[in-house]
Design a protein around this motif. Structure first.
Motif, mmCIF file in Angstrom:
data_model
loop_
_atom_site.group_PDB
_atom_site.id
_atom_site.type_symbol
_atom_site.label_atom_id
_atom_site.label_comp_id
_atom_site.label_asym_id
_atom_site.label_seq_id
_atom_site.Cartn_x
_atom_site.Cartn_y
_atom_site.Cartn_z
ATOM 1 N N TYR A 71 -8.103 0.784 -8.906
ATOM 2 C CA TYR A 71 -7.314 0.048 -7.914
ATOM 3 C C TYR A 71 -8.052 -1.200 -7.437
ATOM 4 C CZ TYR A 71 -4.753 4.442 -7.828
ATOM 5 O OH TYR A 71 -4.040 5.567 -8.192
ATOM 6 N N ARG B 78 0.712 3.992 -2.970
ATOM 7 C CA ARG B 78 0.359 5.387 -2.670
ATOM 8 C C ARG B 78 1.429 6.357 -3.160
ATOM 9 N NH1 ARG B 78 -2.146 4.565 3.434
ATOM 10 N NH2 ARG B 78 -4.344 4.350 2.792
ATOM 11 N N SER B 79 2.692 5.965 -3.047
ATOM 12 C CA SER B 79 3.760 6.840 -3.535
ATOM 13 C C SER B 79 3.668 7.004 -5.048
ATOM 14 C CB SER B 79 5.135 6.280 -3.144
ATOM 15 O OG SER B 79 5.404 5.064 -3.813
ATOM 16 N N LEU C 272 0.831 -1.202 0.000
ATOM 17 C CA LEU C 272 0.000 0.000 0.000
ATOM 18 C C LEU C 272 0.870 1.259 0.000
ATOM 19 C CD1 LEU C 272 -2.781 1.350 0.202
ATOM 20 C CD2 LEU C 272 -2.655 1.044 2.684
ATOM 21 N N ASP D 6 -9.770 5.376 -5.012
ATOM 22 C CA ASP D 6 -8.951 6.223 -4.152
ATOM 23 C C ASP D 6 -8.278 5.358 -3.086
ATOM 24 O OD1 ASP D 6 -7.780 8.199 -2.658
ATOM 25 O OD2 ASP D 6 -9.655 8.925 -1.765
ATOM 26 N N ILE D 7 -6.949 5.334 -3.086
ATOM 27 C CA ILE D 7 -6.229 4.532 -2.081
ATOM 28 C C ILE D 7 -5.559 5.411 -1.028
ATOM 29 C CG2 ILE D 7 -5.823 2.544 -3.580
ATOM 30 C CD1 ILE D 7 -2.975 3.642 -4.026
ATOM 31 N N THR D 8 -5.813 6.720 -1.091
ATOM 32 C CA THR D 8 -5.168 7.620 -0.133
ATOM 33 C C THR D 8 -5.876 7.632 1.212
ATOM 34 O OG1 THR D 8 -6.453 9.520 -0.928
ATOM 35 C CG2 THR D 8 -4.323 9.089 -1.992
ATOM 36 N N ALA E 81 0.797 6.759 -6.765
ATOM 37 C CA ALA E 81 -0.422 7.525 -7.045
ATOM 38 C C ALA E 81 -0.209 9.019 -6.827
ATOM 39 C CB ALA E 81 -1.557 7.017 -6.165
ATOM 40 N N SER E 82 0.675 9.383 -5.899
ATOM 41 C CA SER E 82 0.896 10.798 -5.595
ATOM 42 C C SER E 82 2.008 11.419 -6.425
ATOM 43 C CB SER E 82 1.225 10.956 -4.102
ATOM 44 O OG SER E 82 2.421 10.257 -3.777
ATOM 45 N N GLU F 113 -8.011 5.587 4.238
ATOM 46 C CA GLU F 113 -8.174 4.244 4.788
ATOM 47 C C GLU F 113 -9.581 3.706 4.546
ATOM 48 O OE1 GLU F 113 -5.908 2.237 5.984
ATOM 49 O OE2 GLU F 113 -4.345 3.751 5.727
#
Length: 222
Positions: A43, A26-27, A22, A57-59, A29-30, A61
């Motif tokens: 995702y 996330r790194s 994860l 959206d994985i940013t 995705a950003s 929880e």
């Protein structure tokens, strides 16, 4: 015109592997790479235990706690989504299994085939394939549980454990950083040359993780 990209992340194995995957996803995705700005990112999240969920959206929880699907249901959902490409962020030993699933679905992905990934993960298989191709490899044996390695094999065993000791040393340095700094204050004349010897050794061995940990735990000023 962009692509419909399905990012596969998580782990069916354990919480640590899940969280690590994860973090990497996330790194990505950003990062906002210019080449990927026109893509539509989706995702698929594999949870410990093997259940899947889908999110855009994985940013956050809460976005990860969607409807849980069995593998067969999840693959049917993937087929309906019809992505142009799959990018896998799974890092645990089950990675080849998910490559195989997308090969069956005939959905292209970035990286090695499931067979190549499995061969790489299995060091005995890797060695056998190199021998078959006529490439020189060191002598060795496959050691299972309960079998004692003879004294003649100890040097070879240590060679195979090179990557393991670098990671172990990095972990030890990190967990003992306070004690290390206390030792530095008391015995700086002894600790300073030892520290730089370790740093040089890590650099020569290409131990990136060890170098980063040592810099973080540096007992003396730069």
């Amino acid at each position: 015109m962009g692509y419909r990209v399905l990012h596969l992340l998580g782990s069916p194995t354990d919480e640590f592997s899940f969280s690590l995957s994860l973090m990497y996803a996330r790194s990505f995705a950003s990062a906002e790479y210019e080449e990927a700005l026109d893509n539509t990112d989706m995702y698929a999240v594999v949870h410990p235990g093997g259940f899947w969920s889908f999110t855009e959206d994985i940013t956050q929880e809460e976005a990860l706690a969607g409807k849980m699907l069995e593998v067969t249901e999840a693959l049917a959902a993937v087929r309906e989504m019809s992505p142009d490409l799959m990018v896998q962020h799974i890092l645990c030993a089950k990675r080849p299994l998910y490559n195989a699933m997308f090969e069956i679905l005939n959905i292209p992905f970035i990286g090695s085939s499931s067979q190549a990934s499995a061969n790489i993960a299995d060091k005995a298989a890797t060695r056998a394939l190199l021998l078959q191709a006529g490439l020189p490899v060191p002598h060795g044996v496959v050691v299972g549980g309960g079998i004692t390695v003879s004294a003649t094999m100890e040097a070879f065993q240590q060679l195979l454990s090179l990557a393991r000791w670098k990671t172990l040393l990095a972990y030890k340095l990190f967990t003992m950083r306070r004690r290390w700094k206390k030792l530095w204050r008391r015995h700086s004349a002894m600790v300073t040359p030892l520290w730089w010897m370790l740093l040089l050794l890590a650099e020569k061995c290409g131990a990136g993780l060890l170098l980063r940990i040592m810099e973080r735990c540096r007992p003396c000023p730069a």
